[in-house]
Design a protein around this motif. Sequence first.
Motif, PDB file in Angstrom:
ATOM      1  N   GLU A   1       0.830  -1.199   0.000  1.00 63.05           N
ATOM      2  CA  GLU A   1       0.000   0.000   0.000  1.00 63.05           C
ATOM      3  C   GLU A   1       0.864   1.248   0.000  1.00 63.05           C
ATOM      4  OE1 GLU A   1      -3.531   1.886  -0.375  1.00 63.05           O
ATOM      5  OE2 GLU A   1      -3.290  -0.287  -0.266  1.00 63.05           O
ATOM      6  N   LYS A   2       1.941   1.206   0.787  1.00 62.33           N
ATOM      7  CA  LYS A   2       2.859   2.353   0.841  1.00 62.33           C
ATOM      8  C   LYS A   2       3.555   2.553  -0.507  1.00 62.33           C
ATOM      9  CE  LYS A   2       6.631   4.315   3.554  1.00 62.33           C
ATOM     10  NZ  LYS A   2       7.464   4.680   2.417  1.00 62.33           N
TER      11      LYS A   2
ATOM     12  N   GLU B   1       2.263   6.806  -6.852  1.00 64.18           N
ATOM     13  CA  GLU B   1       1.309   7.856  -7.230  1.00 64.18           C
ATOM     14  C   GLU B   1       1.912   9.242  -6.990  1.00 64.18           C
ATOM     15  OE1 GLU B   1      -2.203   7.025  -5.002  1.00 64.18           O
ATOM     16  OE2 GLU B   1      -2.820   5.338  -6.276  1.00 64.18           O
TER      17      GLU B   1
ATOM     18  N   LYS C   1       2.435   1.741  -3.409  1.00 64.67           N
ATOM     19  CA  LYS C   1       1.430   2.264  -4.346  1.00 64.67           C
ATOM     20  C   LYS C   1       1.277   3.775  -4.165  1.00 64.67           C
ATOM     21  CE  LYS C   1      -3.381   1.556  -5.761  1.00 64.67           C
ATOM     22  NZ  LYS C   1      -4.656   0.876  -5.433  1.00 64.67           N
ATOM     23  N   GLU C   2       1.194   4.207  -2.904  1.00 66.35           N
ATOM     24  CA  GLU C   2       1.064   5.634  -2.612  1.00 66.35           C
ATOM     25  C   GLU C   2       2.311   6.393  -3.075  1.00 66.35           C
ATOM     26  OE1 GLU C   2       0.318   5.925   1.551  1.00 66.35           O
ATOM     27  OE2 GLU C   2      -1.700   5.073   1.417  1.00 66.35           O
TER      28      GLU C   2
END
Length: 727
Positions: free
Chosen positions: A454-455, A461, A457-458
């Motif tokens: 998740e990190k 982005e 992915k962030e």
Amino acid sequence: MNQKILKLENLLRFHTICRQLHSLYQRRMLAQWRHVFSSAYLVWTAQLYPQPWQTHALIRTALSQHRLLVTKKEKKSQKSQLSSTKSKKEVEVWIGMTVEELARAMEKDIDCVYESLLNTAVDIDSLEAHSHLDEVWIKEVIKKSGMKLKWSKVKQDKVRENKDAVKRPQADPALLIPRSPVVTIMGHVDHGKTTLLDKLRKTQVAAMEAGGITQHIGAFLVSLPSGEKITFLDTPGHAAFSAMRARGAQVTDIIILVVAADDGVMKQTVESIQHAKDAQVPIVLAINKCDKAEADPEKVKKELLAYDVVCEDYGGDVQAVHVSALTGDNMMALAEATIALAEMLELKADPTGPVEGTVIESFTDKGRGPVTTAIIQRGTLRKGSILVAGKSWAKVRLMFDENDKVIDEACPSMPVGIIGWRDFPSAGDEILEVESEPRAREVVHWRKYEQEQEKNKEDLELIEEKRKEHQEAHRKAREKYGTLHWKARSFIKYKIKKQQQPLKPKEKAGGDSNVLPIIIKGDVDGSVEAILNIMDTYDASHECELELVHSGVGDISENDVNLAETFHGVIYGFNVNAGNVIQQSAAKKGVKIKLHKIIYRLIEDLQEELSSRLPCIVEEHTIGEASILATFSITEGKKKVPVAGCRVQKGQLEKQKKFKLIRNGHVIWKGSLISLKHHKDDISVIKTGMDCGLSLDEEKIEFKVGDDIVCYEEKEVLAKTSWDPGF
């Protein structure tokens, strides 16, 4: 070299053919000239020399041979081109790569990239090794270098199997047994929640609270004279502990809303009502402090109508009990109202199978390590059980109740302290029992992997967003400089680079003073969470940057002092201790340690520390005011000096202080006096009502009748941070 040899061969062949054609032509002309001779001679000539049709055939043969040679050469050249195309090197590229990365991928010098971008729209002067290239220019460089383009694909990781632990399906209703209600006490700060609970528990909890303020969540099991048991959660009422109140509402069955009869509905009262609505939990209203003369319970009920809390007296379904926590009035009535509501809710739980619960609080205990307070919601917890909560797991070594008494098992609705955690679980984490230690590690690894993904992915982005911003800025810069002459463009770039020059050591030292690095240590996880939530509201970074270096649970350690020394920071401790050895070490290293028992005192201290990092504000304090009644000039040597004839209207004028000239409300001059006279005498001070003549240290200033002269002094005053935490 090979190409030169081929050209030479072609020239030689062409020369040979031309020579043959020339000799044939000569023979033909000779034959025509001798046609006048005898036939015998003609026959001999015909035998010796070929006829015209034979000559044309020879030419055709020669040309066809030449054509064949040329065709073969063309085929060979095409084949060589195809082979060269096939042998082109593939270069793997990606969007947003830099000049240096492209050169490395091509296995070329960085100058090769610059040469390829000459005579294009790219501004070569502004291109650095770390500059990002647009997709168009990457293609252009590869094309001009005679290489083949290959866009790299992000490698897809294999989809990992979900190894997380999950709750069991709903139990068979036949297996469910009645359980005690979990009741959360909520309300505004200082409305008597802790004192009310103290009366129910018959213990002195309030005496242990700092100033009567609950500063962490507590879970207690209360046995009533009737034999009924209620688990109470006492949540903080202070504004800083909103997250704790929300957490308390999520694990509870009933909320007792405490409102002071003399104070009415306050900010945290409204927030508690909202938490109850969000969690869809019924409310019992306890109107406290009814023993006071100024108490007005009816006013409280009417105020609550505005928030959709309708008491039974007004046709609603909310029970309202008038109590006095101080004297103990109606305590049993409140307990009975709670039990009656619990019976209506028909609360049941499954005491069998793997345990499920919720972490209420976590903290460090000397000799015990990480400890959690939890509410068991399903199953029965026993010593040796393997638990998972968040990204931590535990093998239960010891369990104890709210009185620190060791217990062997904990049933549903029971608050319990658990020892044996490998790491700190966060307050609010779900507790699940698993079959073995390897399975617990597997679950924790999976959850850490998910968090990492998740990190990532962030981060991707964010990188993509920054890249687009950079490209847009680069495009605008190109448009801005595109129409300028190269000299003007170079001058602008020089000015920009000059502004971006690195700071000198002295300037760096000055800049660091506007950063406050801090370390936060708290007694429990929820306290640290509350302080960090307050820090999230910090909005004065333009004045002084607030930098969190580290936060944790437990007493202040040598490691905290070393961190604070490295970052030149301050250590804030909430409900924790710092031993004598630690304090001596901190004093030796010049590290400040600030310990507090009440949260808003800690925040006030933090505000003062932030304010001390700000530059002082210079304030002007008026000493005296005078108005100009006349203007004239005097001769000093060869110069004419303008003089103002004034009368002091307020205070006094002191020659050594600073002065300003005000005309029509606007300050037109600030400076000092060169002379101040009363009649013909030089004086240093002139008081209210007296006349004087004065001249300024700037000769170009002209006086006008009606102007005001103000005498003032400048004082440095400590600035205050504009940050308002909201309480």
